[in-house]
Design a protein around this motif. Structure first.
Motif, PDB file in Angstrom:
ATOM      1  N   LEU A 316       0.790  -1.013   0.226  1.00 39.04           N
ATOM      2  CA  LEU A 316      -0.091  -0.049  -0.102  1.00 39.04           C
ATOM      3  C   LEU A 316       1.011   0.988  -0.224  1.00 39.04           C
ATOM      4  CD1 LEU A 316      -2.365   1.205   0.372  1.00 39.04           C
ATOM      5  CD2 LEU A 316      -2.054   1.486   2.846  1.00 39.04           C
ATOM      6  N   GLN A 349     -13.650   5.297  -4.123  1.00 42.22           N
ATOM      7  CA  GLN A 349     -12.955   4.283  -4.852  1.00 42.22           C
ATOM      8  C   GLN A 349     -12.826   4.351  -6.530  1.00 42.22           C
ATOM      9  OE1 GLN A 349     -13.691   0.051  -4.423  1.00 42.22           O
ATOM     10  NE2 GLN A 349     -14.142  -0.056  -2.850  1.00 42.22           N
ATOM     11  N   THR A 462      -2.548   0.396  -4.102  1.00 44.31           N
ATOM     12  CA  THR A 462      -2.589  -1.014  -3.604  1.00 44.31           C
ATOM     13  C   THR A 462      -3.252  -2.607  -4.291  1.00 44.31           C
ATOM     14  OG1 THR A 462      -3.266  -2.915  -1.717  1.00 44.31           O
ATOM     15  CG2 THR A 462      -4.741  -1.674  -2.350  1.00 44.31           C
ATOM     16  N   LEU A 467     -10.066  -4.876   0.528  1.00 39.77           N
ATOM     17  CA  LEU A 467      -9.873  -3.523   1.139  1.00 39.77           C
ATOM     18  C   LEU A 467     -10.986  -2.804   1.227  1.00 39.77           C
ATOM     19  CD1 LEU A 467      -6.222  -3.040   2.306  1.00 39.77           C
ATOM     20  CD2 LEU A 467      -8.035  -4.128   3.317  1.00 39.77           C
ATOM     21  N   GLU A 469     -12.515   1.530   1.135  1.00 39.65           N
ATOM     22  CA  GLU A 469     -11.838   2.849   1.741  1.00 39.65           C
ATOM     23  C   GLU A 469     -11.505   2.978   3.125  1.00 39.65           C
ATOM     24  OE1 GLU A 469     -15.041   1.842   0.349  1.00 39.65           O
ATOM     25  OE2 GLU A 469     -15.493   2.817  -1.498  1.00 39.65           O
ATOM     26  N   THR A 472      -8.899   0.883   4.061  1.00 35.74           N
ATOM     27  CA  THR A 472      -6.999   1.238   3.251  1.00 35.74           C
ATOM     28  C   THR A 472      -6.578   2.383   3.598  1.00 35.74           C
ATOM     29  OG1 THR A 472      -8.329   0.238   1.585  1.00 35.74           O
ATOM     30  CG2 THR A 472      -6.501   1.844   0.821  1.00 35.74           C
ATOM     31  N   TRP A 473      -7.325   3.098   4.188  1.00 37.57           N
ATOM     32  CA  TRP A 473      -7.630   4.526   4.723  1.00 37.57           C
ATOM     33  C   TRP A 473      -6.640   4.217   6.075  1.00 37.57           C
ATOM     34  CZ3 TRP A 473      -5.095   9.298   3.343  1.00 37.57           C
ATOM     35  CH2 TRP A 473      -5.785  10.153   4.657  1.00 37.57           C
ATOM     36  N   TYR A 475      -4.801   2.013   6.988  1.00 39.27           N
ATOM     37  CA  TYR A 475      -3.676   1.001   7.210  1.00 39.27           C
ATOM     38  C   TYR A 475      -3.078   2.173   6.796  1.00 39.27           C
ATOM     39  CZ  TYR A 475      -5.117  -3.084   7.751  1.00 39.27           C
ATOM     40  OH  TYR A 475      -5.197  -4.985   7.751  1.00 39.27           O
ATOM     41  N   TYR A 476      -3.222   3.070   5.760  1.00 42.25           N
ATOM     42  CA  TYR A 476      -2.264   4.168   4.982  1.00 42.25           C
ATOM     43  C   TYR A 476      -1.396   5.408   6.300  1.00 42.25           C
ATOM     44  CZ  TYR A 476       0.167   7.652   2.386  1.00 42.25           C
ATOM     45  OH  TYR A 476       1.443   9.244   2.510  1.00 42.25           O
TER      46      TYR A 476
END
Length: 600
Positions: A316, A349, A462, A467, A469, A472-473, A475-476
């Motif tokens: 990612l 997305q 990624t 994942l 939205e 994913t955010w 994780y980042y």
């Protein structure tokens, strides 16, 4: 003196003889400690048999009645009370030492079992104690080796906490050897610490954060093979640098570290990091247990992303380029999240292309305002450079040669790349003298609206299909953890600048700092689980209120009393001790020096 009282069948001289005989026997019995002797020789040899009989009779009665035991008990009780009575005029407080942060660091070291590891490596207890004392000083005070020696000798109780002996201090040779000795065990130590923290905190290491940071040198370092000029993140382009490559998990614990040359570019470092991680943490073949690698745009080249995928990692990152021709998935659907300052961020997305990665468009109004402000400032500065170059064409002594003017403008283009790419610059030669520049003209290639549409927008990329939205955010945003780690290394632990002259000593210096970071992160992680997010600087301030001190005084018996104790922690420090589960009072010792007997 003991006396029998009046006895009608004895004369006064015989009663005196009985009294002297009983007193002598009392002195010789030693029932009463420190009894001053009145008779140096046994007087009973000169007495009559009748007197000696009375002496034995009365002595047996005295012992049988328990009167001597009562006298001894009274004496002992009086002695105990007298020993506790302190003459306040004789109290002295000396040898104060810092003990709070040192005590916490030592218990963290024992929790990480660093001392156990060094024993397994065959180190002597003296070497272990002197090395760990130096590590504690490095963690708490971040001094040079020479300053650490003085702190150990005059200011800190670190060595005393380890050995239990006040005044014990490592030698200069032992202090200077601490960092190189530990650096020689770097790989083994890192594996031990990774294993220990995994078991302590039940870590899964499903997410890895990769990043590079650099440290600058003071001094020329001309003979170094690693110290090179490069892009300094502290804007110290005048100094040679060393690059530290780190891979950490989401809890901030280091999984891999490598010390690289100062001119190492971010993308070039990833392959070595991946190989090092795999050697210490084999990648699972189970697709549901794959490790997610979070990296910033500087490392996320196509080649590096392909390497991660080939080696079995998910990834990612921020896309290095902004997508141009794209459509949003399910038009109108978006998710709004908030940053740490409660400012909204919109996530949408992007329509997936077959065989490609998955993208999220991130739109941040706050970031847009920041970028707009910075863009305006850079535009003004860039145009000022162009204006200076054009004015010099007509100024006396100004740069007029065509090639020199182009070179001057080229430096401005390189200095402000984020705005200069939107400018169209035309160079006009002089008709009279083709070697000279007549004029410089420029215009912006895109409109203001087009430029502002680019502000505050970037894309996450990624290769994971599952994942959403928001996940994913989240994780980042874990990438912020490695930024926190860099802050602790550079600011709290003061690893910059580096003063060492040889590469070996410089590497040992950085690794010594990383071991300090292990200790600090262990403490901070345990506190963060309970909602305390203080940085190390603040934790040291709270713990600095606890001291070790020697108190000397005389009691009522004239004895010298010496106590070596740690002060009780404050309420704030006690709360830290409670959450960490550490002993708040590491030692409490006292000695009593018996008073000399009185003169005859």
């Amino acid at each position: 003196m003991l006396t029998p009282g009046y006895l009608p069948d004895l004369c006064s001289d015989e009663i005196v003889q009985i009294r002297r005989g009983l007193t002598y026997m009392m002195e010789q019995s030693a029932y009463i400690p420190a009894q001053q002797a009145m008779f140096t020789a046994d007087p009973r040899g000169e007495y009559s048999e009748k007197v000696r009989g009375y002496i034995e009779k009365f002595w047996s009665q005295i012992k049988g009645s328990g009167k001597i035991d009562s006298a001894r008990a009274s004496y002992d009780e009086a002695e105990r009370k007298a020993r506790k009575l302190i003459d306040v005029n004789t109290i002295q407080h000396t040898d104060a030492r810092e003990a709070g942060a040192e005590n916490v660091c030592l218990q963290a070291i024992r929790e990480l079992q660093l001392d156990t590891f060094l024993r397994r490596e065959g180190w002597s207890e003296r070497k272990i104690n002197s090395t760990l004392a130096s590590l504690i000083i490095r963690t708490v005070y971040s001094p040079s080796e020479w300053a650490a020696l003085r702190i150990l000798d005059e200011n800190s109780a670190a060595m005393e906490l380890l050995t239990g002996q006040f005044g014990d201090c490592p030698t200069q040779r032992e202090v200077y050897a601490a960092a190189p000795s530990l650096y020689a065990l770097k790989d083994k130590l890192e594996r031990h610490l990774c294993s220990r923290t995994d078991s302590l905190f039940n870590l899964t290491n499903r997410v890895m954060l990769f990043d590079l940071t650099n440290f600058y040198f003071e001094g020329s370092k001309t003979g170094s093979k690693k110290a090179k000029f490069g892009r300094s993140k502290e804007k110290r382009s005048d100094c040679r640098l060393l690059v530290l490559a780190l891979a950490i998990n989401t809890e901030g614990f280091i999984r891999y570290s490598s010390i690289l040359a100062g001119n190492t570019a971010d993308p070039d470092s990833l392959s070595a990091m991946v190989e090092g991680i795999i050697s210490k943490n084999p990648v699972s073949t189970n697709p549901n247990q794959k490790v997610m690698v979070v990296i910033d745009a500087g490392i996320a080249t196509e080649a590096n992303l392909g390497l991660l995928k080939e080696r079995g990692y998910n990834y990612l990152c921020v896309s290095r380029t902004k997508l141009k021709d794209y459509t949003l998935k399910e038009e109108g659907r978006s998710v709004t999240v908030f940053d740490s300052r409660k400012r909204p961020i919109t996530i949408a997305q992007v329509e997936h292309r077959e065989g490609g990665d998955f993208y999220l468009r991130i739109t941040s109004p706050a970031k847009a305002m920041t970028e707009h402000s910075m863009n305006q400032q850079w535009r003004e500065r860039f145009e000022l450079e162009l204006t200076k170059a054009r004015n010099a064409l007509t100024a006396k002594g100004g740069t007029k040669r065509y090639d020199k003017v182009v070179e001057r403008v080229g430096r401005a283009l390189g200095k402000y790349p984020s705005v200069s790419k939107y400018y169209q610059i035309d160079y006009i030669r002089s008709g009279e003298n083709p070697e000279h520049m007549l004029d410089i003209r420029w215009q912006i290639k895109i409109s203001q609206d087009q430029a502002e549409q680019r502000f505050g927008t970037y894309f996450l990329r990624t290769n994971v299909t599952s994942l959403d939205e928001r996940t994913t955010w989240e994780y980042y945003n874990l990438i912020r953890e490695i930024e926190t780690s860099n802050r602790q290394l550079k600011t709290d632990l003061e690893l910059r600048p580096i003063y060492h002259q040889t590469d070996d000593n410089s590497d040992a210096h950085l690794f010594f700092g990383l071991l300090s970071y292990w200790i600090v992160n262990t403490l901070r992680h345990k506190l963060k689980l309970q909602g305390i997010t203080h940085y190390w600087t603040e934790l040291k301030r709270i713990l600095s209120t606890q001291k070790a001190i020697t108190t000397k005084a005389e009691n009522a018996l004239g004895e010298q009393i010496e106590l070596r104790i740690c002060s009780d922690p404050t309420d704030a420090a006690s709360e830290l001790y409670r959450i960490l589960g550490y002993n708040p009072i590491p030692f409490r010792r006292h000695t009593i020096k018996t008073a000399p007997p009185p003169p005859n």
